[in-house]
Design an enzyme around this catalytic site. Sequence first.
Site, short mmCIF file in Angstrom:
data_model
loop_
_atom_site.label_atom_id
_atom_site.label_comp_id
_atom_site.label_asym_id
_atom_site.label_seq_id
_atom_site.Cartn_x
_atom_site.Cartn_y
_atom_site.Cartn_z
N SER A 94 0.82 -1.20 0.00
CA SER A 94 0.00 0.00 0.00
C SER A 94 0.86 1.27 0.00
O SER A 94 1.68 1.46 -0.88
CB SER A 94 -0.94 -0.07 1.22
OG SER A 94 -1.89 0.94 1.21
N HIS A 119 -2.87 -1.11 -4.04
CA HIS A 119 -4.33 -1.16 -4.11
C HIS A 119 -4.88 0.26 -4.06
O HIS A 119 -4.16 1.21 -3.75
CB HIS A 119 -4.92 -2.01 -2.98
CG HIS A 119 -4.69 -1.45 -1.60
ND1 HIS A 119 -5.40 -0.40 -1.10
CD2 HIS A 119 -3.81 -1.80 -0.64
CE1 HIS A 119 -4.99 -0.12 0.13
NE2 HIS A 119 -4.01 -0.95 0.43
#
Length: 197
Positions: A94, A119
């Site tokens: 992330s 993501h």
Amino acid sequence: MNIQTKSSNGITLVPIESRLLSERKVFLEGEIKEDGAMEFIRKLMCLAQEDAEAPVSILINSPGGQINSGLLIYDVIQSCQVPLKMYCLGKAYSMAAVIFASGRQGSRYLFPNSELMLHEPLLGNGIAGNSSSIQMVSESLLEARDKMNRILEKHTGKSGEEVGRAVKGGRYFQAEEAIRFGLADHMAGFSDLMAGA
């Protein structure tokens, strides 16, 4: 954890983190939050004041975390004049993957079994409110997604479409995949890390 160091005054116990910091190694580990971001910046400031030309190794092992705190770290890395070498040790997911990928081209190293993951920004827990406030949260998430995607485009050389596809469902990158996608430059081992690659 403390380690023993020898000097003219005898043997002294020194915190291992202080010893590694004196070797210009800064860790970014655990969840990225405001306190950790400020601690990271304080360490980088001290090292920059000490020597603005000697490289600093940033060692990342993180599941990601808060976008604002991550962007603060990103801004500092982008404007820092000290040469920075990024190392992914284990995982950079992330926001941590975005920070790792933002290192200068040619200076992003990862261990052979390290893993990166990208993501889209996630909706926080406990979101409630009327339709207007939920719409504002949604718009904020879309703005954050677009900002993250632009950062990844800049540092990977990939098109907006390629980045969009990679983050849409959440994608994991093994070391070789990360290099091919432009998130990293080289694989490295422990001896490379100790030598400063």
